[in-house]
Scaffold this motif. Sequence first.
Motif, PDB file in Angstrom:
ATOM      1  N   VAL A  84       0.842  -1.198   0.000  1.00  0.00           N
ATOM      2  CA  VAL A  84       0.000   0.000   0.000  1.00  0.00           C
ATOM      3  C   VAL A  84       0.874   1.244   0.000  1.00  0.00           C
ATOM      4  N   ASP A  85       1.913   1.242   0.829  1.00  0.00           N
ATOM      5  CA  ASP A  85       2.828   2.386   0.919  1.00  0.00           C
ATOM      6  C   ASP A  85       4.193   1.886   1.362  1.00  0.00           C
ATOM      7  N   ASP A  86       5.162   1.967   0.448  1.00  0.00           N
ATOM      8  CA  ASP A  86       6.532   1.589   0.815  1.00  0.00           C
ATOM      9  C   ASP A  86       7.499   2.749   0.642  1.00  0.00           C
ATOM     10  N   GLU A  87       6.992   3.969   0.740  1.00  0.00           N
ATOM     11  CA  GLU A  87       7.877   5.134   0.665  1.00  0.00           C
ATOM     12  C   GLU A  87       8.877   5.092   1.821  1.00  0.00           C
ATOM     13  N   GLY A  88      10.139   5.319   1.498  1.00  0.00           N
ATOM     14  CA  GLY A  88      11.184   5.290   2.520  1.00  0.00           C
ATOM     15  C   GLY A  88      11.610   3.887   2.906  1.00  0.00           C
ATOM     16  N   ILE A  89      11.365   2.896   2.045  1.00  0.00           N
ATOM     17  CA  ILE A  89      11.730   1.522   2.391  1.00  0.00           C
ATOM     18  C   ILE A  89      13.235   1.290   2.289  1.00  0.00           C
ATOM     19  N   GLU A  90      13.958   2.160   1.596  1.00  0.00           N
ATOM     20  CA  GLU A  90      15.401   1.963   1.474  1.00  0.00           C
ATOM     21  C   GLU A  90      16.054   2.001   2.853  1.00  0.00           C
ATOM     22  N   GLN A  91      17.066   1.132   3.026  1.00  0.00           N
ATOM     23  CA  GLN A  91      17.725   1.040   4.323  1.00  0.00           C
ATOM     24  C   GLN A  91      18.602   2.254   4.581  1.00  0.00           C
ATOM     25  N   ILE A  92      18.587   2.714   5.817  1.00  0.00           N
ATOM     26  CA  ILE A  92      19.516   3.757   6.207  1.00  0.00           C
ATOM     27  C   ILE A  92      20.928   3.187   6.205  1.00  0.00           C
ATOM     28  N   ASP A  93      21.894   4.050   6.128  1.00  0.00           N
ATOM     29  CA  ASP A  93      23.298   3.628   6.159  1.00  0.00           C
ATOM     30  C   ASP A  93      23.782   3.764   7.596  1.00  0.00           C
ATOM     31  N   ALA A  94      23.781   2.655   8.309  1.00  0.00           N
ATOM     32  CA  ALA A  94      24.141   2.685   9.730  1.00  0.00           C
ATOM     33  C   ALA A  94      24.568   1.292  10.155  1.00  0.00           C
ATOM     34  N   TYR A  95      25.036   1.171  11.374  1.00  0.00           N
ATOM     35  CA  TYR A  95      25.434  -0.134  11.911  1.00  0.00           C
ATOM     36  C   TYR A  95      24.222  -1.065  11.921  1.00  0.00           C
ATOM     37  N   THR A  96      23.144  -0.624  12.545  1.00  0.00           N
ATOM     38  CA  THR A  96      21.861  -1.326  12.474  1.00  0.00           C
ATOM     39  C   THR A  96      20.971  -0.537  11.538  1.00  0.00           C
ATOM     40  N   ALA A  97      20.468  -1.179  10.476  1.00  0.00           N
ATOM     41  CA  ALA A  97      19.866  -0.424   9.371  1.00  0.00           C
ATOM     42  C   ALA A  97      18.443  -0.864   9.083  1.00  0.00           C
ATOM     43  N   GLY A  98      17.483  -0.074   9.563  1.00  0.00           N
ATOM     44  CA  GLY A  98      16.089  -0.276   9.219  1.00  0.00           C
ATOM     45  C   GLY A  98      15.695   0.641   8.075  1.00  0.00           C
ATOM     46  N   PRO A  99      14.428   0.629   7.698  1.00  0.00           N
ATOM     47  CA  PRO A  99      13.982   1.475   6.590  1.00  0.00           C
ATOM     48  C   PRO A  99      13.997   2.957   6.956  1.00  0.00           C
ATOM     49  N   LYS A 100      14.372   3.764   5.990  1.00  0.00           N
ATOM     50  CA  LYS A 100      14.464   5.209   6.192  1.00  0.00           C
ATOM     51  C   LYS A 100      13.134   5.793   6.652  1.00  0.00           C
ATOM     52  N   GLY A 101      12.049   5.309   6.070  1.00  0.00           N
ATOM     53  CA  GLY A 101      10.728   5.818   6.428  1.00  0.00           C
ATOM     54  C   GLY A 101      10.159   5.210   7.685  1.00  0.00           C
ATOM     55  N   ASN A 102      10.834   4.195   8.247  1.00  0.00           N
ATOM     56  CA  ASN A 102      10.432   3.542   9.501  1.00  0.00           C
ATOM     57  C   ASN A 102       9.012   2.974   9.425  1.00  0.00           C
ATOM     58  N   LYS A 103       8.632   2.500   8.226  1.00  0.00           N
ATOM     59  CA  LYS A 103       7.304   1.922   8.082  1.00  0.00           C
ATOM     60  C   LYS A 103       7.244   1.067   6.817  1.00  0.00           C
ATOM     61  N   LEU A 104       6.244   0.211   6.732  1.00  0.00           N
ATOM     62  CA  LEU A 104       5.873  -0.495   5.513  1.00  0.00           C
ATOM     63  C   LEU A 104       4.402  -0.861   5.638  1.00  0.00           C
ATOM     64  N   MET A 105       3.570  -0.239   4.807  1.00  0.00           N
ATOM     65  CA  MET A 105       2.138  -0.471   4.857  1.00  0.00           C
ATOM     66  C   MET A 105       1.760  -1.549   3.847  1.00  0.00           C
ATOM     67  N   LEU A 106       1.172  -2.629   4.358  1.00  0.00           N
ATOM     68  CA  LEU A 106       0.726  -3.735   3.507  1.00  0.00           C
ATOM     69  C   LEU A 106      -0.760  -3.991   3.707  1.00  0.00           C
ATOM     70  N   ARG A 107      -1.363  -4.557   2.668  1.00  0.00           N
ATOM     71  CA  ARG A 107      -2.749  -5.033   2.742  1.00  0.00           C
ATOM     72  C   ARG A 107      -2.711  -6.559   2.726  1.00  0.00           C
ATOM     73  N   PHE A 108      -3.531  -7.183   3.581  1.00  0.00           N
ATOM     74  CA  PHE A 108      -3.570  -8.637   3.697  1.00  0.00           C
ATOM     75  C   PHE A 108      -4.866  -9.180   3.106  1.00  0.00           C
ATOM     76  N   GLU A 109      -4.729 -10.235   2.350  1.00  0.00           N
ATOM     77  CA  GLU A 109      -5.886 -10.892   1.732  1.00  0.00           C
ATOM     78  C   GLU A 109      -5.872 -12.366   2.112  1.00  0.00           C
ATOM     79  N   ARG A 110      -6.970 -12.829   2.675  1.00  0.00           N
ATOM     80  CA  ARG A 110      -7.041 -14.209   3.157  1.00  0.00           C
ATOM     81  C   ARG A 110      -7.045 -15.188   1.988  1.00  0.00           C
ATOM     82  N   VAL A 111      -6.286 -16.264   2.129  1.00  0.00           N
ATOM     83  CA  VAL A 111      -6.268 -17.334   1.139  1.00  0.00           C
ATOM     84  C   VAL A 111      -6.988 -18.529   1.735  1.00  0.00           C
ATOM     85  N   GLU A 112      -8.054 -18.946   1.088  1.00  0.00           N
ATOM     86  CA  GLU A 112      -8.832 -20.089   1.612  1.00  0.00           C
ATOM     87  C   GLU A 112      -8.294 -21.403   1.059  1.00  0.00           C
TER      88      GLU A 112
END
Length: 534
Positions: free
Chosen positions: A506-534
């Motif tokens: 849904v929204d992956d803006e800022g998903i690129e990793q920061i340049d650091a020792y411990t490196a999470g996403p720059k935007g500190n988020k990842l918005m996903l939509r879930f769809e059930r599989v029957e």
Amino acid sequence: MISLSLVALPLVVSYLVYIYLVFPVFFSPLSKIPSAHFLSSFSPVWILWKRYKGQENRAIHAAHVKYGGIVRLGPNEVSVACVDNGIRTVYSGGFEKWNWYPNQFENYGVPNMFSMANSKPHSIQKRMISNVYSKSYLQSSPELHQISKIMIFDRLLPLLQDVATKGQSLDVHDLNHSSTMDFIIAFIFGLQTSTNFIQDVKTRKEWISIYQSRRPFRFWAAELPGVVCFFKRLGINIIPAWVSNANRWLEDWTLEKCDAAAASVYEFEDPFSAGKEKLDTLPTTPTRTTPIVFCQLADCLKPNPAYRSPHPMRLSIATELHDHLAAGHETSGITLTYLFHELSLNPPIQSRLRAELRAHLPSLLPSSPERKPHDMPNPRTIDALPFLNACLLETLRIHAAIPGPQPRITPHSPSMSLANSPPLPGGVRVSAQAYTLHRNADVFPEPELWRPERWIEASEAEKLEMGRWFWAFGSGGRMCIGRHFAVQEMKLITAAIYANFTTHIVDDEGIEQIDAYTAGPKGNKLMLRFERVE
């Protein structure tokens, strides 16, 4: 007097020029090593600036691409990017840690395994608790089985089902940190003392916000502690007071967990009454064994003749467990975020993974008359799934949660040569980084591509070589003690989700990793939509 001053001044200037310019540039053993920047031969300014600006990993990588297996980062610092005569020599050869570690990873002013600069005390403490983090122990642990069952079936899957039913998006980066925190806290302190960050959104956001708020100031404590102390004497705080307050809040939080775990395990009321150490009065046989890591460490420290710490045992336990919960939730949470992002970008790979999961892990699917409801799959079965393993390995390779340098110090005797360099004197800061090792195109063709198939399609010789260069958990005696726990946890969470849902970005803006020792996403988020599989 005047004539003596006129003679002495040029001599002093000449001496300083020789020591700080001529010798490091022309006569130091490091002078034969290619410099990452022209300043690197005689000043640490360039590499310090890159660290301060959050550009260190990529700058070092670019230098290795240009110059090869060893580069000079400063007058007394080098980086290596090879296995033989590189990381095997440094990290399996007994090189001690640089003071960079205790400068930023001690808690309560007390060393823990990760912050210990010297190998001997580290080895003593590692032997105390390594068995409960072993793969065989974790896969057969009834406590971890119970923890996993509650986390997956009582917390995680119902939350995702609700989100999917309502058609809502969800910040999985936040959720991943919550899930991994609940897992590691429950294993360390017991379910009755653990967090419930998966369901308690308000509490988890408060905790994670305080934890992450300190990140911008790590550079000063790690690289320039002397500068921090100097200005502090002048009444100038480079690191704001609120950072220390945040550290104390987190440390107090861990102490509360330690005290609660002790009270729940031993038939002993308030074992650390008023902050006083009373471990010596605890019964030798615990009435409950749920707080696995706490019990193991407490029971080993109490009678151990090798334990000669000047610190109270309560704090020695707390500093170790604080490090476990901090590292255990953050690195696994980051890895899961990038794994889910890559799977969401690649529907065919997601479908292939789901087919494997549904074929081999039916107990993770909704209950039916043919299946026992909520019966956890055997961890060994999950661990043996080849494509799930490949997806995780590839994520750990290209999106290592800790891609940054791991500094060590060269021994004074004997002098060591690295990557065909001249013998290096003692006291040189030397490091390697997963960011560069994982991007060796000779070992990982098209290294910037996330391609899980490489771990399945490769020949046995190629797999062996990839394994030698794979460094997501480090290597040698200081290799991550929690790696088996992290892998088992991440595989279970991924299997539970993708056996039951498809995910869509849904929204992956800022998903690129920061340049650091411990490196999470720059935007500190990842918005996903879930769809059930029957």
